[in-house]
Design a protein around this motif. Structure first.
Motif, PDB file in Angstrom:
ATOM      1  N   THR A 156     -15.635 -19.117  29.213  1.00 49.99           N
ATOM      2  CA  THR A 156     -15.926 -19.722  30.201  1.00 49.99           C
ATOM      3  C   THR A 156     -17.265 -20.620  30.715  1.00 49.99           C
ATOM      4  OG1 THR A 156     -16.291 -17.767  30.869  1.00 49.99           O
ATOM      5  CG2 THR A 156     -14.467 -18.441  31.483  1.00 49.99           C
ATOM      6  N   ALA A 157     -18.510 -19.710  29.055  1.00 51.30           N
ATOM      7  CA  ALA A 157     -19.945 -19.778  29.530  1.00 51.30           C
ATOM      8  C   ALA A 157     -19.990 -20.429  28.006  1.00 51.30           C
ATOM      9  CB  ALA A 157     -20.341 -18.543  28.391  1.00 51.30           C
ATOM     10  N   LEU A 158     -18.739 -21.901  28.173  1.00 48.60           N
ATOM     11  CA  LEU A 158     -18.888 -23.154  27.267  1.00 48.60           C
ATOM     12  C   LEU A 158     -18.706 -24.961  27.800  1.00 48.60           C
ATOM     13  CD1 LEU A 158     -16.642 -22.001  23.608  1.00 48.60           C
ATOM     14  CD2 LEU A 158     -19.550 -22.141  24.588  1.00 48.60           C
ATOM     15  N   PRO A 159     -19.334 -25.481  27.664  1.00 47.45           N
ATOM     16  CA  PRO A 159     -20.159 -25.798  26.330  1.00 47.45           C
ATOM     17  C   PRO A 159     -20.908 -25.320  26.839  1.00 47.45           C
ATOM     18  CG  PRO A 159     -19.456 -27.552  27.461  1.00 47.45           C
ATOM     19  CD  PRO A 159     -18.516 -26.531  27.916  1.00 47.45           C
ATOM     20  N   LEU A 160     -22.395 -25.024  25.590  1.00 41.70           N
ATOM     21  CA  LEU A 160     -23.103 -24.016  25.462  1.00 41.70           C
ATOM     22  C   LEU A 160     -23.964 -25.553  24.806  1.00 41.70           C
ATOM     23  CD1 LEU A 160     -25.340 -21.340  25.912  1.00 41.70           C
ATOM     24  CD2 LEU A 160     -24.486 -20.976  23.467  1.00 41.70           C
ATOM     25  N   VAL A 161     -25.198 -25.742  25.337  1.00 38.40           N
ATOM     26  CA  VAL A 161     -25.543 -27.485  24.728  1.00 38.40           C
ATOM     27  C   VAL A 161     -27.148 -26.553  23.976  1.00 38.40           C
ATOM     28  CG1 VAL A 161     -26.723 -30.212  25.296  1.00 38.40           C
ATOM     29  CG2 VAL A 161     -24.652 -28.912  26.210  1.00 38.40           C
ATOM     30  N   CYS A 162     -28.111 -27.227  23.204  1.00 38.46           N
ATOM     31  CA  CYS A 162     -28.795 -25.978  22.680  1.00 38.46           C
ATOM     32  C   CYS A 162     -30.033 -26.816  22.033  1.00 38.46           C
ATOM     33  CB  CYS A 162     -28.470 -24.835  21.860  1.00 38.46           C
ATOM     34  SG  CYS A 162     -27.228 -23.766  22.275  1.00 38.46           S
ATOM     35  N   ARG A 163     -30.855 -27.543  22.513  1.00 40.13           N
ATOM     36  CA  ARG A 163     -32.239 -28.121  21.939  1.00 40.13           C
ATOM     37  C   ARG A 163     -33.123 -27.603  21.075  1.00 40.13           C
ATOM     38  NH1 ARG A 163     -33.020 -33.397  21.308  1.00 40.13           N
ATOM     39  NH2 ARG A 163     -35.153 -34.141  20.703  1.00 40.13           N
ATOM     40  N   VAL A 164     -32.615 -27.583  19.547  1.00 42.79           N
ATOM     41  CA  VAL A 164     -33.186 -27.592  17.997  1.00 42.79           C
ATOM     42  C   VAL A 164     -34.517 -28.358  18.064  1.00 42.79           C
ATOM     43  CG1 VAL A 164     -32.822 -26.699  15.686  1.00 42.79           C
ATOM     44  CG2 VAL A 164     -30.826 -26.800  16.979  1.00 42.79           C
ATOM     45  N   ARG A 165     -36.002 -28.188  18.116  1.00 41.17           N
ATOM     46  CA  ARG A 165     -37.196 -27.846  17.927  1.00 41.17           C
ATOM     47  C   ARG A 165     -37.048 -27.617  16.456  1.00 41.17           C
ATOM     48  NH1 ARG A 165     -36.105 -27.182  23.209  1.00 41.17           N
ATOM     49  NH2 ARG A 165     -36.456 -29.737  24.170  1.00 41.17           N
ATOM     50  N   THR A 166     -36.602 -26.332  15.476  1.00 39.75           N
ATOM     51  CA  THR A 166     -37.629 -25.838  14.139  1.00 39.75           C
ATOM     52  C   THR A 166     -36.591 -25.520  13.867  1.00 39.75           C
ATOM     53  OG1 THR A 166     -37.389 -23.336  15.775  1.00 39.75           O
ATOM     54  CG2 THR A 166     -39.638 -25.306  15.694  1.00 39.75           C
TER      55      THR A 166
END
Length: 186
Positions: A156-166
């Motif tokens: 239920t926590a998905l989808p998880l969208v994450c920004r990768v900056r490093t």
């Protein structure tokens, strides 16, 4: 990005971990820290996607090499990864990052520049597809049922969208993985 800090046990279990990974003090890895996924991870270490493990021994990381890594990663834009599907390797439940080719490009560039940095020490041939380990403590007799339940619990926590900056350079000190350097993308 949040650093790895004091990991009590690395993804690979330490020098003589339960899963047999041969971590050696001074080993390094390049990872993408995914703090948004930390609440989902049951594996005893922060959520991350490995770009290259092992990289070069810590003794080889000097100012010149640090500059090369900074320039390499600065040549790639920050990007977004979406975690919407589970996958499994023997004994491992993971989230599949999409698009995975953004991670694979980084791995390929690193291994072309430093061919002695063989992904996973060659244990899996050319390496593993990028993944975010959720759990890795179940054996063959219990993994299917345990991971089915875990998938159900966290789906239920998905989808998880994450920004990768490093990209993080982490070091195994013989008992835990610790963050050494954070390199900015773009």
């Amino acid at each position: 990005m949040t650093t790895h800090g004091d990991l009590a046990k690395g993804e690979h279990g330490g020098e003589h971990g339960a899963d047999g990974w041969p971590d050696i003090p001074g080993d390094t890895a390049l990872t993408l820290r995914i703090p948004e996924a930390d609440p989902l991870v049951r594996a005893g270490f922060p959520a991350h996607v490995t770009v290259l493990y092992p990289f070069l021994h810590e003794s080889r990381i000097d100012a010149r090499l640090d500059g090369e890594l900074s320039a390499l990663f600065a040549g790639h834009d920050a990007f977004t990864l979406t975690f919407a599907a589970f996958g499994r390797y023997p004994g491992v439940l993971y989230l599949d990052p999409w698009p995975r080719d953004l991670v694979q490009v980084l791995t390929k560039e690193l291994t072309q520049r430093w061919p002695e940095a063989v992904p996973y020490r060659g244990i899996f041939g050319a390496g593993l597809d990028p993944h975010l380990t959720v759990a890795n403590s179940e054996g063959p007799a219990t993994q299917e049922a345990a991971y089915d339940r875990l998938e159900s619990d966290i789906a239920t926590a998905l989808p998880l969208v994450c920004r990768v900056r490093t990209v993080d350079l982490i070091v195994w000190d013989g008992s835990r993985w610790q963050s050494r350097t954070e390199y900015a993308l773009g």
